[in-house]
Design a protein around this motif. Sequence first.
Motif, PDB file in Angstrom:
ATOM      1  N   ASP A 334       0.823  -1.215   0.000  1.00  0.00           N
ATOM      2  CA  ASP A 334       0.000   0.000   0.000  1.00  0.00           C
ATOM      3  C   ASP A 334       0.857   1.265   0.000  1.00  0.00           C
ATOM      4  N   ALA A 335       2.138   1.120   0.393  1.00  0.00           N
ATOM      5  CA  ALA A 335       3.027   2.291   0.466  1.00  0.00           C
ATOM      6  C   ALA A 335       3.782   2.533  -0.838  1.00  0.00           C
ATOM      7  N   LEU A 336       3.528   1.700  -1.855  1.00  0.00           N
ATOM      8  CA  LEU A 336       4.230   1.830  -3.127  1.00  0.00           C
ATOM      9  C   LEU A 336       3.458   2.721  -4.094  1.00  0.00           C
ATOM     10  N   GLY A 337       4.187   3.325  -5.024  1.00  0.00           N
ATOM     11  CA  GLY A 337       3.550   4.074  -6.097  1.00  0.00           C
ATOM     12  C   GLY A 337       2.881   3.114  -7.067  1.00  0.00           C
ATOM     13  N   PRO A 338       1.945   3.606  -7.909  1.00  0.00           N
ATOM     14  CA  PRO A 338       1.176   2.738  -8.812  1.00  0.00           C
ATOM     15  C   PRO A 338       2.050   1.888  -9.738  1.00  0.00           C
ATOM     16  N   GLU A 339       3.077   2.467 -10.345  1.00  0.00           N
ATOM     17  CA  GLU A 339       3.904   1.723 -11.291  1.00  0.00           C
ATOM     18  C   GLU A 339       4.736   0.663 -10.576  1.00  0.00           C
ATOM     19  N   THR A 340       5.356   1.055  -9.482  1.00  0.00           N
ATOM     20  CA  THR A 340       6.162   0.103  -8.716  1.00  0.00           C
ATOM     21  C   THR A 340       5.303  -1.035  -8.195  1.00  0.00           C
ATOM     22  N   ARG A 341       4.140  -0.676  -7.741  1.00  0.00           N
ATOM     23  CA  ARG A 341       3.207  -1.677  -7.210  1.00  0.00           C
ATOM     24  C   ARG A 341       2.778  -2.670  -8.290  1.00  0.00           C
ATOM     25  N   ALA A 342       2.448  -2.169  -9.476  1.00  0.00           N
ATOM     26  CA  ALA A 342       2.027  -3.037 -10.575  1.00  0.00           C
ATOM     27  C   ALA A 342       3.151  -3.983 -10.981  1.00  0.00           C
ATOM     28  N   ALA A 343       4.386  -3.463 -11.045  1.00  0.00           N
ATOM     29  CA  ALA A 343       5.530  -4.295 -11.415  1.00  0.00           C
ATOM     30  C   ALA A 343       5.783  -5.364 -10.357  1.00  0.00           C
ATOM     31  N   LEU A 344       5.638  -4.989  -9.101  1.00  0.00           N
ATOM     32  CA  LEU A 344       5.865  -5.953  -8.026  1.00  0.00           C
ATOM     33  C   LEU A 344       4.818  -7.061  -8.042  1.00  0.00           C
ATOM     34  N   LEU A 345       3.569  -6.698  -8.306  1.00  0.00           N
ATOM     35  CA  LEU A 345       2.509  -7.709  -8.349  1.00  0.00           C
ATOM     36  C   LEU A 345       2.700  -8.674  -9.521  1.00  0.00           C
ATOM     37  N   ARG A 346       3.270  -8.175 -10.626  1.00  0.00           N
ATOM     38  CA  ARG A 346       3.580  -9.069 -11.740  1.00  0.00           C
ATOM     39  C   ARG A 346       4.676 -10.055 -11.341  1.00  0.00           C
ATOM     40  N   THR A 347       5.684  -9.547 -10.619  1.00  0.00           N
ATOM     41  CA  THR A 347       6.759 -10.419 -10.137  1.00  0.00           C
ATOM     42  C   THR A 347       6.210 -11.446  -9.162  1.00  0.00           C
ATOM     43  N   ASP A 348       5.337 -11.005  -8.280  1.00  0.00           N
ATOM     44  CA  ASP A 348       4.708 -11.900  -7.297  1.00  0.00           C
ATOM     45  C   ASP A 348       3.968 -13.037  -7.998  1.00  0.00           C
ATOM     46  N   ALA A 349       3.250 -12.705  -9.070  1.00  0.00           N
ATOM     47  CA  ALA A 349       2.414 -13.694  -9.755  1.00  0.00           C
ATOM     48  C   ALA A 349       3.238 -14.813 -10.386  1.00  0.00           C
ATOM     49  N   ARG A 350       4.482 -14.506 -10.774  1.00  0.00           N
ATOM     50  CA  ARG A 350       5.281 -15.532 -11.455  1.00  0.00           C
ATOM     51  C   ARG A 350       6.427 -16.071 -10.602  1.00  0.00           C
ATOM     52  N   THR A 351       6.462 -15.698  -9.315  1.00  0.00           N
ATOM     53  CA  THR A 351       7.546 -16.152  -8.444  1.00  0.00           C
ATOM     54  C   THR A 351       6.992 -17.075  -7.368  1.00  0.00           C
ATOM     55  N   GLU A 352       7.501 -18.291  -7.338  1.00  0.00           N
ATOM     56  CA  GLU A 352       7.052 -19.246  -6.331  1.00  0.00           C
ATOM     57  C   GLU A 352       7.634 -18.877  -4.968  1.00  0.00           C
ATOM     58  N   GLY A 353       6.834 -19.074  -3.930  1.00  0.00           N
ATOM     59  CA  GLY A 353       7.317 -18.805  -2.573  1.00  0.00           C
ATOM     60  C   GLY A 353       7.296 -17.349  -2.191  1.00  0.00           C
ATOM     61  N   VAL A 354       6.559 -16.528  -2.949  1.00  0.00           N
ATOM     62  CA  VAL A 354       6.452 -15.095  -2.661  1.00  0.00           C
ATOM     63  C   VAL A 354       4.987 -14.705  -2.656  1.00  0.00           C
ATOM     64  N   GLY A 364      -4.345  -9.067  -0.318  1.00  0.00           N
ATOM     65  CA  GLY A 364      -3.457 -10.204  -0.492  1.00  0.00           C
ATOM     66  C   GLY A 364      -3.475 -11.206   0.648  1.00  0.00           C
ATOM     67  N   ILE A 365      -4.228 -10.926   1.710  1.00  0.00           N
ATOM     68  CA  ILE A 365      -4.227 -11.821   2.878  1.00  0.00           C
ATOM     69  C   ILE A 365      -4.862 -13.175   2.549  1.00  0.00           C
ATOM     70  N   ASP A 366      -5.984 -13.159   1.818  1.00  0.00           N
ATOM     71  CA  ASP A 366      -6.636 -14.427   1.462  1.00  0.00           C
ATOM     72  C   ASP A 366      -5.713 -15.296   0.613  1.00  0.00           C
ATOM     73  N   ALA A 367      -5.031 -14.660  -0.341  1.00  0.00           N
ATOM     74  CA  ALA A 367      -4.091 -15.406  -1.184  1.00  0.00           C
ATOM     75  C   ALA A 367      -2.933 -15.948  -0.354  1.00  0.00           C
ATOM     76  N   LEU A 368      -2.488 -15.173   0.622  1.00  0.00           N
ATOM     77  CA  LEU A 368      -1.407 -15.641   1.494  1.00  0.00           C
ATOM     78  C   LEU A 368      -1.836 -16.883   2.267  1.00  0.00           C
ATOM     79  N   LEU A 369      -3.045 -16.863   2.806  1.00  0.00           N
ATOM     80  CA  LEU A 369      -3.534 -18.014   3.568  1.00  0.00           C
ATOM     81  C   LEU A 369      -3.621 -19.260   2.685  1.00  0.00           C
ATOM     82  N   GLN A 370      -4.062 -19.086   1.446  1.00  0.00           N
ATOM     83  CA  GLN A 370      -4.123 -20.217   0.520  1.00  0.00           C
ATOM     84  C   GLN A 370      -2.717 -20.756   0.246  1.00  0.00           C
ATOM     85  N   THR A 371      -1.754 -19.846   0.095  1.00  0.00           N
ATOM     86  CA  THR A 371      -0.371 -20.259  -0.147  1.00  0.00           C
ATOM     87  C   THR A 371       0.197 -21.000   1.061  1.00  0.00           C
TER      88      THR A 371
END
Length: 435
Positions: A334-354, A364-371
């Motif tokens: 929530d503390a990230l700017g829009p562009e940085t946040r979007a790039a990070l979420l793309r990295t999150d989506a393709r990185t296992e264990g993150v 993201g809490i529900d997704a964390l619990l599923q993970t």
Amino acid sequence: MSDNNETRALPTRAYVLHPDLGNSRTRRSPELALEEAVALAHALPAITVEGAEVVRLRTPEAGMLFSKGKREEVAQHLKAVADGEGAELVLIDGPVTPVQQRNLEKEWGVKILDRTGLILEIFADRAQTREGVLQVELAALAYQRTRLVRAWTHLERQRGGLGFVGGPGETQIEADRRAIDEQMTRLRRQLEKVVRTRELHRRSRAKVPYPIVALVGYTNAGKSTLFNKLTGAEVVAKDQLFATLDPTMRQMRLPSGRRVILSDTVGFISDLPHELVAAFRATLEEVLEADLILHVRDISHPETEEQAGDVGEILDGLGVDEDVALIEVWNKIDALGPETRAALLRTDARTEGVQAVSALSGEGIDALLQTVDSVLTKALDDPIHDSVVELSHGDGRRRAWLHEQGVVTSERPTASGVRLQVRWTERQENTFNAL
């Protein structure tokens, strides 16, 4: 004359110095390191920071640390102390030898506190449990014995700081050493009793076949906020270094129905005093025994990678098994700017264990619990499945056990007893069948 407690209740005006040796092996930015040192100072209510600066050092002077020119410059910042307007304490963000401390205190006419002493003070101020108090006092004595520049009798108090900031004057070295050794012996005996009691509690908890999930991370990464969000607890969560000191544990249920024990731990920090690493090893045993570690990172921090490296080094030093499952929780999106946040979420989506989350907003809490659920199932090789259990009227003990485990999803009476729908692990089913 006022007593020491009254003296320590008054704010202490401090000037913070971060010595920069220009070492290419150092990962941290000196300016950010200074910010962290100031944040450490602010973590003690008794301290107000009057100023701070990075001091570039080519070569530290053996007896004085700083060059003559720098000492004179700092002295100018401190000279108003006689009028009650300047600094009364200099915090040096790094190691200071006893000789350097004595010489600088004599030249500047103020108290000197190094990074280790400051962290020990913070831990002493925050310790809540009897074990935490004893561990801090033992660590402080081990540190103080190498210096023998302060009296130690203030350590008999359980709280209120260790006295490095505002303690009494010097005592005779031999008397100090003898008194410190005797006090350390007494503290070790007291700590042994407390640890034995805690071990009994741990054994009792071990009878409950719930996996342990441990939260670790750099101090102020948001572990306690995440802990509260996941468990509904009310652990102290502040934008402050070392807001949590004593470990907290709560039971929680994952989406599959699996119950786990979530453990919140003290935040790690670079250059953590080795005295505290040793003294708090018992406090961090939950990490050593964890089935899954959640490494919470403040992904918005400019040195998040360096902080992650510090956490990794401490985990290695504690002896955490490399095979233990670990999830990196990238917090504070929530503390990230829009562009940085979007790039990070793309990295999150393709990185296992993150898993990227905002413990503050809940994103993201529900997704964390599923993970967590899926990683634990794989790590424990103990998948969740549904079963139907038929019990007779005389099977009260086994029925009670199922309810204690929290695996019953529904039940209805039958002519001979009760039929229960249960959701459990293979391990729980095997335990039940052996009853």
